[in-house]
Write a protein that holds these residues in place. Structure first.
Motif, PDB file in Angstrom:
ATOM      1  N   UNK A   1      27.385  34.693  35.773  1.00 35.95           N
ATOM      2  CA  UNK A   1      26.896  36.330  35.283  1.00 35.95           C
ATOM      3  C   UNK A   1      26.489  37.104  36.536  1.00 35.95           C
ATOM      4  N   UNK A   2      26.411  36.633  37.691  1.00 36.94           N
ATOM      5  CA  UNK A   2      26.052  37.839  38.654  1.00 36.94           C
ATOM      6  C   UNK A   2      27.188  38.582  38.994  1.00 36.94           C
ATOM      7  N   UNK A   3      28.525  37.963  38.579  1.00 36.83           N
ATOM      8  CA  UNK A   3      29.607  38.704  38.936  1.00 36.83           C
ATOM      9  C   UNK A   3      30.117  39.570  37.915  1.00 36.83           C
ATOM     10  N   UNK A   4      29.300  39.765  36.633  1.00 36.35           N
ATOM     11  CA  UNK A   4      29.604  40.436  35.476  1.00 36.35           C
ATOM     12  C   UNK A   4      29.571  41.936  35.648  1.00 36.35           C
ATOM     13  N   UNK A   5      28.894  42.356  36.672  1.00 35.41           N
ATOM     14  CA  UNK A   5      28.869  43.899  36.826  1.00 35.41           C
ATOM     15  C   UNK A   5      29.448  44.466  38.072  1.00 35.41           C
ATOM     16  N   UNK A   6      30.338  43.858  38.633  1.00 36.15           N
ATOM     17  CA  UNK A   6      30.959  44.194  39.994  1.00 36.15           C
ATOM     18  C   UNK A   6      31.908  45.530  39.677  1.00 36.15           C
ATOM     19  N   UNK A   7      31.243  46.317  40.536  1.00 36.96           N
ATOM     20  CA  UNK A   7      32.311  47.770  40.371  1.00 36.96           C
ATOM     21  C   UNK A   7      33.152  47.859  41.731  1.00 36.96           C
ATOM     22  N   UNK A   8      32.577  47.381  42.938  1.00 38.32           N
ATOM     23  CA  UNK A   8      33.565  47.633  44.203  1.00 38.32           C
ATOM     24  C   UNK A   8      33.869  46.281  44.497  1.00 38.32           C
ATOM     25  N   UNK A   9      35.038  45.595  44.738  1.00 34.04           N
ATOM     26  CA  UNK A   9      35.562  44.358  45.296  1.00 34.04           C
ATOM     27  C   UNK A   9      36.266  44.429  46.513  1.00 34.04           C
ATOM     28  N   UNK A  10      35.708  43.768  47.554  1.00 30.96           N
ATOM     29  CA  UNK A  10      36.453  43.922  48.785  1.00 30.96           C
ATOM     30  C   UNK A  10      36.940  42.667  49.187  1.00 30.96           C
ATOM     31  N   UNK A  11      38.160  42.365  49.575  1.00 37.65           N
ATOM     32  CA  UNK A  11      38.696  41.154  50.001  1.00 37.65           C
ATOM     33  C   UNK A  11      39.475  41.353  51.376  1.00 37.65           C
ATOM     34  N   UNK A  12      38.730  40.858  52.384  1.00 40.38           N
ATOM     35  CA  UNK A  12      39.517  41.041  53.844  1.00 40.38           C
ATOM     36  C   UNK A  12      39.979  39.798  54.324  1.00 40.38           C
ATOM     37  N   UNK A  13      40.773  39.897  55.274  1.00 44.34           N
ATOM     38  CA  UNK A  13      41.550  38.984  55.953  1.00 44.34           C
ATOM     39  C   UNK A  13      42.348  38.114  54.934  1.00 44.34           C
ATOM     40  N   UNK A  14      42.904  38.636  53.847  1.00 38.67           N
ATOM     41  CA  UNK A  14      43.694  37.939  52.842  1.00 38.67           C
ATOM     42  C   UNK A  14      44.794  36.906  53.639  1.00 38.67           C
ATOM     43  N   UNK A  15      45.193  37.153  54.655  1.00 41.05           N
ATOM     44  CA  UNK A  15      46.267  36.455  55.313  1.00 41.05           C
ATOM     45  C   UNK A  15      45.450  35.181  55.915  1.00 41.05           C
ATOM     46  N   UNK A  16      44.174  35.097  56.043  1.00 38.12           N
ATOM     47  CA  UNK A  16      43.537  33.916  56.516  1.00 38.12           C
ATOM     48  C   UNK A  16      43.233  33.204  55.280  1.00 38.12           C
ATOM     49  N   UNK A  17      42.942  33.926  54.322  1.00 35.44           N
ATOM     50  CA  UNK A  17      42.415  33.135  52.825  1.00 35.44           C
ATOM     51  C   UNK A  17      43.830  32.313  52.326  1.00 35.44           C
TER      52      UNK A  17
END
Length: 641
Positions: A365-381
């Protein structure tokens, strides 16, 4: 929205209302004195009274703030509620208000319908230091001058940033300004080629944008709190235009691969909140948990220059634990670390850490109102477990299972309609691009305002002069059959030809990019080839690694199988190599260069003594481009077509 989807949304909201009403009834029955049950959407003046700012957070003693908390966003208990929010007029020309306001200007039925059909129109343009830009808009939208969509940043945030920017080289300062202009449009941004020299500057610009988003949202909530409180005191009717929040408070999510990067992002975030204006609570605890343990020596950070590749040092120095999550609460005068998830504004987490928390609590539920998502180092992920990324994305902006005592009259209409995913701004950063990342960009980002993707042409990597490189193409007409076709070609044609040669059937390394392919190739060597071999994988212990390297170097083992994940995490220099077979082009182009340089670690090795074969198909375009260059990859793909 389709009728079935609309009915499902209505049913979910009615469930939330029933849950809230049930909780209110339970509280009533538990009370010693009977009292009237409050309506869910009743505006209560008591909730706007301030409490002591120095009161410790309930979750401060809970590691990584993984327990559920209390207090929805409209029950603001910061000291700033006592002072009142900064006086500011709601500006419809501000891109934040136009995009995330209660009545978003971009959330039109036609735009949503085009996004659902994945009907996008693409425009190519130049964007200064960020290079060629692909502007992707919902079908029916026209290309717009997005540089005019300026988001106003308060002087209190902008001045420290401007002071640091003035000390940067001109090209980095211009790159930051170009990036901020893109972010201000509220569109999704996918940077497909970050470099070691630009990463820190990008991080600082993005954290400024994220902090500005939180500040604008908080100020709007506090301003409406004041209006409601004033109306309650004066006996006037409550204002109706106070829809200013989501189901839960967290609005920014930052996904990172390691704790060391969480520390870097926090430092960038707090650089915009300088003391003595801001107090950073629990900072020493954060540095203790996200830095190295006391008296620990970081071998990468203290190694002599050149001992390890620079990209490896930057990736793995510091704390490389990959399971973490922490909530950050922003107030007018403080940054509170380790805040409870339901009482924080920003969540910094790894995909694994977030998944473990969701599965433990059986709620996202704490992700229900995310308005800005940042994903860094996707190559590492991608070198960890991509399934964790997909797990998190699938749970973003879903209707919550519980109400969390929210005042539904304060929720923005598009949240109630289940349209939050159409407005979420996603910011993706990677050193290079993979098909998985492109699929995420194409399929999971639904921002109706549009999205940007950068494009850069690649030049061929540098390899030791004189080595003959042979690129071997196999036919494949469907990406679904690619893994099977590759395995068949390798086992029936390429490997048998190598085994027929007395020279090429010894001192040979087989480099396998995919972990799934690696297991398959290893099993084939074990059951069918009859040759001596050893392996180096991400699961190899230090003792296994030492034995394998020694056995291969001494000639006791003719073949050495290496997975790309092993090389990513360990970066050992391998001696004894004379022949290289790439089961597929590596994701990291520098790995190709490094492996071709390893034969020359041995004495008296000439370039003519080294052979190199690369197995590829047309679906290896992205990886092939990073090795052979954009023009070279095009020629290789067209060669047999």
């Amino acid at each position: 929205m389709a009728v079935d989807d609309k009915n499902a949304t209505t049913t979910r909201l009615l469930t939330l209302l029933n849950v809230s009403a049930t909780k209110s009834l339970k509280r009533k029955l538990a009370s010693e004195e009977p009292q009237r049950a409050e309506k869910l959407n009743k505006r209560r003046s008591l909730q706007f009274l301030p409490v002591d700012e120095d009161e410790p957070a309930k979750s401060a003693s809970q590691p990584d703030a993984e327990q559920d908390g209390e207090g929805p966003e409209n029950q603001e208990n910061d000291q700033e509620a006592e002072d009142g929010a900064d006086d500011e007029v709601q500006d419809s020309t501000d891109s934040y208000e136009a995009h995330f306001g209660a009545h978003s200007a971009v959330l039109t039925p036609s735009a949503r319908e085009a996004v659902d059909r994945r009907a996008w129109t693409t425009f190519r343009e130049k964007c200064g230091r960020l290079g060629t830009l692909m502007q992707v808009l919902p079908e029916g939208s026209s290309s717009t001058e997005w540089r005019k969509d300026r988001q106003k940043i308060p002087d209190k945030l902008r001045e420290p940033f401007d002071g640091r920017q003035a000390k940067l080289p001109r090209e980095l300062a211009e790159m930051q300004n170009d990036l901020l202009a893109m972010l201000s449009s509220q569109r999704d941004v996918y940077i497909t080629r970050t470099t070691l020299d630009t990463h820190a500057s990008m991080r600082e610009a993005i954290t400024l944008h994220a902090l500005n988003h939180v500040t604008k949202k908080r100020r709007r909530v506090l301003k409406n709190n004041e209006r409601l409180a004033h109306a309650a005191k004066s006996g006037a009717s409550a204002p109706e235009d106070v829809q200013d929040q989501g189901f839960t408070r967290p609005s920014v999510l930052i996904l990172l691969p390691f704790r060391s990067f969480a520390l870097k992002w926090l430092n960038a975030l707090t650089s915009h909140t300088p003391s003595p204006t801001y107090q950073i609570e629990n900072r020493s605890r954060f540095e203790g948990e996200y830095g190295l343990p006391p008296n620990a020596i970081d071998k990468l950070a203290t190694a002599e220059p050149g001992a390890y590749p620079r990209d490896h040092v930057e990736m793995f120095k510091g704390n490389v634990d990959d399971s973490f999550r922490v909530g950050i609460k922003m107030t007018r005068k403080s940054v509170k670390l380790f805040a409870d998830f339901y009482g924080c504004d920003i969540i910094i987490a790894s995909p694994l850490g977030l998944r473990l928390s969701i599965e433990k609590e059986k709620s996202a539920d704490f992700l229900s109102s995310i308005e800005v998502l940042i994903v860094d180092q996707m190559d590492a992920l991608t070198m960890q477990n991509w399934d964790h990324i997909q797990f998190v994305f699938s749970r973003l902006n879903q209707l919550p299972k519980e109400s969390h005592d929210v005042d539904f009259s304060r929720i923005k209409p598009w949240y109630l309609d289940g349209h939050a995913a159409y407005l979420r701004q996603s910011i993706l950063l990677s050193a290079y691009e993979t098909p998985e990342m492109r699929a995420l960009f194409n399929g999971s980002l639904k921002n109706v305002a549009g999205k940007f993707r950068t494009e850069r042409r690649w030049t061929p990597v540098e390899v030791p002069e004189g080595i003959q490189q042979e690129f071997v193409q196999f036919d494949c007409v469907s990406p679904k059959d690619e893994a099977e076709k590759r395995f068949q070609y390798f086992t029936t044609q390429l490997l048998p030809s190598v085994l027929k040669s007395a020279v090429q059937s010894v001192n040979t390394v087989v480099f396998v990019p995919s972990s799934f392919d690696f297991i398959r190739v290893q099993n084939h060597f074990r059951k069918n080839t009859g040759v001596s071999f050893t392996v180096l994988s991400e699961y190899s212990s230090n003792q296994d690694i030492s034995r394998a390297r020694q056995a291969f170097f001494s000639g006791k083992k003719s073949f050495l199988l290496i997975s790309e994940r092993f090389h990513f995490f360990r970066r050992y220099k391998i001696r004894g190599i004379r022949n290289l077979i790439f089961y597929g082009p590596p994701d990291h182009p520098q790995f190709y260069t490094e492996l071709l340089s390893y034969p020359f670690l041995d004495d008296n090795v000439e370039a003519s003594d080294v052979t190199c074969r690369v197995l590829y198909s047309k679906y290896d375009w992205m990886r092939l481009e990073r090795i052979a260059g954009s023009e070279g990859a095009s020629a290789l793909i067209r060669r047999d077509s």
